[in-house]
Design an enzyme around this catalytic site. Structure first.
Site, short mmCIF file in Angstrom:
data_model
loop_
_atom_site.label_atom_id
_atom_site.label_comp_id
_atom_site.label_asym_id
_atom_site.label_seq_id
_atom_site.Cartn_x
_atom_site.Cartn_y
_atom_site.Cartn_z
N LYS A 44 0.81 -1.20 0.00
CA LYS A 44 0.00 0.00 0.00
C LYS A 44 0.85 1.25 0.00
CE LYS A 44 -2.72 -2.17 3.40
NZ LYS A 44 -3.49 -2.01 4.67
N GLY A 45 2.13 1.09 0.33
CA GLY A 45 3.00 2.24 0.57
C GLY A 45 3.09 3.24 -0.57
N ASP A 104 14.02 -2.16 0.51
CA ASP A 104 14.84 -2.47 1.68
C ASP A 104 15.75 -3.65 1.30
OD1 ASP A 104 15.31 -3.86 4.36
OD2 ASP A 104 14.30 -2.06 5.05
N LYS A 132 16.93 2.05 0.36
CA LYS A 132 17.80 1.66 1.47
C LYS A 132 18.88 0.74 0.91
CE LYS A 132 14.62 1.70 5.39
NZ LYS A 132 13.99 0.89 6.44
N PHE A 153 14.18 3.27 10.21
CA PHE A 153 12.77 3.06 9.88
C PHE A 153 12.11 4.41 9.59
CE2 PHE A 153 8.32 1.99 10.49
CZ PHE A 153 8.26 0.80 9.78
N ASP A 160 4.06 3.25 6.51
CA ASP A 160 3.29 3.05 7.74
C ASP A 160 4.15 2.58 8.91
OD1 ASP A 160 3.61 0.38 6.50
OD2 ASP A 160 2.38 -0.27 8.18
N ARG A 166 0.48 6.81 7.48
CA ARG A 166 0.65 6.93 6.02
C ARG A 166 0.28 8.32 5.53
NH1 ARG A 166 1.35 1.65 3.98
NH2 ARG A 166 0.19 0.03 5.07
P1 IMP Z 1 11.91 -5.51 1.12
O1 IMP Z 1 11.25 -6.68 0.49
O2 IMP Z 1 12.80 -5.92 2.27
O3 IMP Z 1 12.65 -4.62 0.14
O4 IMP Z 1 10.76 -4.68 1.84
C1 IMP Z 1 10.10 -3.66 1.21
C2 IMP Z 1 8.83 -3.32 1.97
O5 IMP Z 1 9.07 -3.21 3.37
C3 IMP Z 1 8.35 -1.95 1.53
O6 IMP Z 1 7.50 -2.05 0.41
C4 IMP Z 1 7.65 -1.46 2.78
O7 IMP Z 1 6.33 -1.92 2.81
C5 IMP Z 1 8.41 -2.09 3.91
N1 IMP Z 1 9.42 -1.18 4.49
C6 IMP Z 1 10.76 -1.26 4.34
N2 IMP Z 1 11.39 -0.28 5.01
C7 IMP Z 1 10.41 0.47 5.57
C8 IMP Z 1 10.43 1.64 6.40
O8 IMP Z 1 11.48 2.23 6.72
N3 IMP Z 1 9.23 2.11 6.79
C9 IMP Z 1 8.05 1.51 6.45
N4 IMP Z 1 7.98 0.41 5.69
C10 IMP Z 1 9.16 -0.11 5.25
MG MG Z 2 4.38 -1.74 6.18
#
Ligand code: IMP
Ligand code: MG
Length: 178
Positions: A44-45, A104, A132, A153, A160, A166
């Site tokens: 949803k981000g 991330d 990141k 974070f 969120d 959000r």
């Molecule tokens: P990844 O699969 O580890 O790259 O995770 C990505 C997802 O983790 C993003 O689409 C976000 O939903 C969530 N996420 C990663 N870092 C943050 C943060 O700092 N704040 C909020 N959500 C995050």
């Molecule tokens: Mg989240």
């Protein structure tokens, strides 16, 4: 959690965010003239980012969304990623832009990117507002990056904290209490 909580530190204000979004949009406007483009926002981000980016775009495009779930305990853990709301369009021979709010470990993005590739689009590129990059575990090329960010974070502008925050117009670091 209230916005003026001492655990929030402002990272990017709304003007800095808008400048980053505008600069990404300028590049996309140059790169995708006269192409059939489908923007796919990762729920949803990315909803707020997609809405702002869309209003800066001057090309013709369609918008769709995908939502994924990770069965791990949290997003940072290894787990099984699955699609819980898929896209509706046939993307074969179309130019796809995957729009993520934050990347991330890169696991979510990689999972979706590989799936999109299987559907044989004309091209696929990734747009990501916040990267990141130090946290990356699996690599997927990201063509359009708003800002590199460190391993903290972040909340606001679509991101969120346990489904809240959000709606914040600025982006904040969350400082964990000692
Ligand atoms: P990844 O699969 O580890 O790259 O995770 C990505 C997802 O983790 C993003 O689409 C976000 O939903 C969530 N996420 C990663 N870092 C943050 C943060 O700092 N704040 C909020 N959500 C995050
Ligand atoms: Mg989240």
């Amino acid at each position: 959690m209230p916005i003026d909580d001492k655990n929030f530190t402002k990272f990017l204000n709304r003007h800095e965010i808008d400048a980053a979004v505008q600069s990404i949009a300028n590049r996309i406007n140059d790169d995708y003239k006269n192409k059939e483009v489908i923007l796919i926002g990762v729920l949803k981000g990315s909803v707020i980012f997609v809405a702002d980016l869309a209003r800066h775009l001057k090309i013709d495009f369609m918008v769709d969304f995908v939502r994924m779930a990770n069965t791990g305990r949290d997003w940072s853990s290894r787990g099984t990623i699955s699609i819980i709301k898929d896209i509706q369009y046939d993307i074969r021979d179309k130019h796809v832009l995957i729009v993520e709010q934050i990347v991330d470990s890169g696991r979510t993005l990689k999972f979706f990117y590989d799936r999109i590739k299987e559907a044989e689009p004309a091209s696929v590129e990734v747009v990501c507002l916040l990267d990141k990059n130090q946290k990356r575990v699996v690599d997927t090329p990201i063509k359009y990056i708003g800002r590199p960010v460190s391993d903290q974070f972040l909340v606001g502008y679509g991101l969120d904290l346990e489904e809240k925050c959000r709606n914040l117009a600025d982006i904040y670091y969350l400082k964990y209490p000692n």
